[in-house]
Write an enzyme that holds these catalytic residues in place. Structure first.
Site, mmCIF file in Angstrom:
data_model
loop_
_atom_site.group_PDB
_atom_site.id
_atom_site.type_symbol
_atom_site.label_atom_id
_atom_site.label_comp_id
_atom_site.label_asym_id
_atom_site.label_seq_id
_atom_site.Cartn_x
_atom_site.Cartn_y
_atom_site.Cartn_z
ATOM 1 N N THR A 127 74.809 42.273 -12.936
ATOM 2 C CA THR A 127 74.118 41.227 -13.687
ATOM 3 C C THR A 127 74.525 41.197 -15.165
ATOM 4 O O THR A 127 74.903 42.227 -15.733
ATOM 5 C CB THR A 127 72.594 41.470 -13.574
ATOM 6 O OG1 THR A 127 71.913 40.617 -14.483
ATOM 7 C CG2 THR A 127 72.209 42.901 -13.924
ATOM 8 N N ASP A 128 74.343 40.040 -15.796
ATOM 9 C CA ASP A 128 74.573 39.921 -17.242
ATOM 10 C C ASP A 128 73.529 40.688 -18.049
ATOM 11 O O ASP A 128 73.737 40.992 -19.227
ATOM 12 C CB ASP A 128 74.601 38.445 -17.681
ATOM 13 C CG ASP A 128 73.346 37.647 -17.344
ATOM 14 O OD1 ASP A 128 72.403 38.221 -16.761
ATOM 15 O OD2 ASP A 128 73.309 36.437 -17.670
ATOM 16 N N GLU A 129 72.394 40.997 -17.397
ATOM 17 C CA GLU A 129 71.289 41.618 -18.150
ATOM 18 C C GLU A 129 71.640 43.003 -18.683
ATOM 19 O O GLU A 129 70.971 43.509 -19.581
ATOM 20 C CB GLU A 129 70.044 41.727 -17.265
ATOM 21 C CG GLU A 129 69.519 40.392 -16.817
ATOM 22 C CD GLU A 129 68.034 40.409 -16.502
ATOM 23 O OE1 GLU A 129 67.362 41.411 -16.809
ATOM 24 O OE2 GLU A 129 67.560 39.409 -15.956
ATOM 25 N N TYR A 159 64.567 46.923 -14.751
ATOM 26 C CA TYR A 159 65.549 46.372 -13.791
ATOM 27 C C TYR A 159 66.961 46.480 -14.359
ATOM 28 O O TYR A 159 67.871 47.006 -13.708
ATOM 29 C CB TYR A 159 65.214 44.911 -13.461
ATOM 30 C CG TYR A 159 66.393 44.149 -12.880
ATOM 31 C CD1 TYR A 159 66.837 44.405 -11.591
ATOM 32 C CD2 TYR A 159 67.073 43.180 -13.642
ATOM 33 C CE1 TYR A 159 67.936 43.718 -11.064
ATOM 34 C CE2 TYR A 159 68.159 42.492 -13.122
ATOM 35 C CZ TYR A 159 68.589 42.766 -11.837
ATOM 36 O OH TYR A 159 69.674 42.095 -11.318
ATOM 37 N N LYS A 185 70.263 48.607 -13.069
ATOM 38 C CA LYS A 185 71.554 48.007 -12.713
ATOM 39 C C LYS A 185 72.670 48.596 -13.588
ATOM 40 O O LYS A 185 73.782 48.823 -13.130
ATOM 41 C CB LYS A 185 71.508 46.482 -12.877
ATOM 42 C CG LYS A 185 70.652 45.753 -11.866
ATOM 43 C CD LYS A 185 71.135 45.857 -10.426
ATOM 44 C CE LYS A 185 72.401 45.084 -10.162
ATOM 45 N NZ LYS A 185 72.758 45.090 -8.702
#
Ligand code: NAD
Ligand code: DAU
Length: 352
Positions: free
Chosen positions: A133-135, A159, A163
């Site tokens: 993810t970009d997060e 989260y 990741k």
């Protein structure tokens, strides 16, 4: 030839499997634990397909995973399996650590053992693609350049931290043991089969039920929206021509605030399903308490995957959101089967 997809009963994994079976003459084994987010109805259209096999199980199961690798001999593993909802991770991160960190570590370890014993030619062609993810890059200031693959990792919620940990493990397994792994980091997806806890399907579902559309904080947080089938096409490209050990950012180049997305959804519904007692659905928008630690802006620079692998998004956010609204309107039986007791408990807990 076969590939192993993990988490294929979830939103993106199911779209990936459906597209794969339509575009490739190669089998898919789907390993999925069927958590609250896993839904075999997503895969009803491929059930019974001769090239599709479903196995219920956990990516962290070190008995099951080695057995299925030996039995099905995949030439690639694509890891979608994860706990994926930020708000749930804020309530409790246990399952996020269990799957996104420990589960991914065990999966890597078992895949490494399997890969190490393959004949040399098969080892060379094998791929482990980790879907992330970009997060992991943290939040961007307004006007700051979009995230590139060289941005440092600054995850801000449980989260994204889990990741980020999994991405680091994938990198380490490649660097230390030579596992032919690749990582993709993608922005916000939307489209068919997304569980209605996420912004787009939640707002469509609530609007049709004439319930409030709960925008966190001032609703001005920015996300880079990507239609799910564009993500799936990017992943096929990374699998086929991506360079081992590399990371690819995937985004839609479609930055919108949550308020803009809510407005767009309401306007499309006003046009094709007018019904909020004669008023625009926009009157349902309601500003609620912000998400703790809410990242203000994400944006992806996808120039590497475009330049090196020739991928770019085909849907604009306008065309993709319209398709998505239509899909939810035409699949209300899917929605009805998805929003059962567990879902209602979550909505009550999160939005009380
Ligand atoms: P999802 O929550 O819809 O689906 C996750 C799937 O994984 C479910 O089918 C679930 O049953 C399965 N699963 C969970 N734990 C498992 C375990 N221990 N073993 C086997 N299966 C397990 O998620 P999604 O939105 O489809 O996201 C898929 C992947 O893409 C995730 O890794 C997520 O981090 C990543 N991602 C998602 C987005 C997005 O916008 N949704 C964007 C970028 C990256
Ligand atoms: O950026 C990629 C990520 O996108 C993925 O890694 C995650 O798995 C996926 O869930 C998604 O995370 P977000 O937190 O961005 O998605 P979500 O749909 O939960 O929220 C999108 C934006 O909308 C975010 O700024 C929070 C806001 N929001 C969300 C909900 C559910 C609201 O304002 N109200 C809501 O009720």
């Amino acid at each position: 030839m076969t590939i192993l997809v993990t988490g294929g009963a979830g939103f993106i994994g199911a779209n990936f499997i459906i597209d794969w079976l339509q575009t490739r003459d190669e089998g898919v084994v789907n390993l999925d634990k069927l958590t609250y987010a896993g839904n075999l109805r997503n895969l009803a259209s491929v059930e019974g397909h001769e090239s599709y096999t479903f196995i219920r199980g956990d990516i962290g199961d070190s008995v099951l995973v080695p057995d299925l690798l030996v039995e099905h001999k995949p030439r690639a593993v694509i890891n979608f399996a994860a706990e994926s909802h930020v708000d749930r991770s804020i309530h409790c991160a246990d399952d996020f650590i269990g799957t996104n960190v420990v589960g991914v570590y065990r999966l890597l370890d078992n895949v490494l053992r399997y890969w190490s014993e393959l004949p040399e030619a098969e080892q060379a062609g094998f791929r482990f693609l980790h879907v992330s993810t970009d997060e992991v890059y943290g939040a961007l200031e307004p006007g700051a350049p979009a995230f590139t693959e060289d941005n440092s990792y600054k995850p801000n919620n449980p989260y994204s931290a889990s990741k980020a940990a999994s991405d680091h493990l994938v990198r380490a397994f490649h660097h230390t043991y030579g596992l032919p792994a690749l990582t993709s980091n993608c922005s916000n997806n939307y489209g068919p089969f997304q569980f209605p806890e996420k912004l787009v399907p939640l707002f469509i579902h609530n609007a049709l039920a004439q319930k409030p559309l709960p925008l966190y904080g001032d609703g001005r947080q920015v996300r880079d929206w990507l239609y799910v089938r564009d993500h799936c096409a990017a992943l096929r490209q990374v699998l086929e021509t991506g360079e081992v050990g590399e990371v690819y950012n995937i985004g839609g180049n479609n930055e919108k605030t949550n308020l803009e997305i809510a407005t767009m959804l309401c306007e499309i519904l006003d046009e094709i399903r007018p019904g909020n007692g004669g008023e625009s659905y926009k009157s349902l928008v309601s500003f609620v308490k912000d998400r703790p630690g809410h990242d203000r802006r994400y944006a992806m620079d996808s120039s590497k995957i475009r330049r090196e692998l020739g991928w770019k998004a085909s849907e604009t956010v306008e065309s993709g959101i319209r398709k998505t609204v239509l899909w939810y309107l035409e699949n209300q039986d899917w929605v009805a089967a998805t929003v059962g007791g567990g879902y209602r408990d979550w909505i009550r807990k999160q939005y009380r």
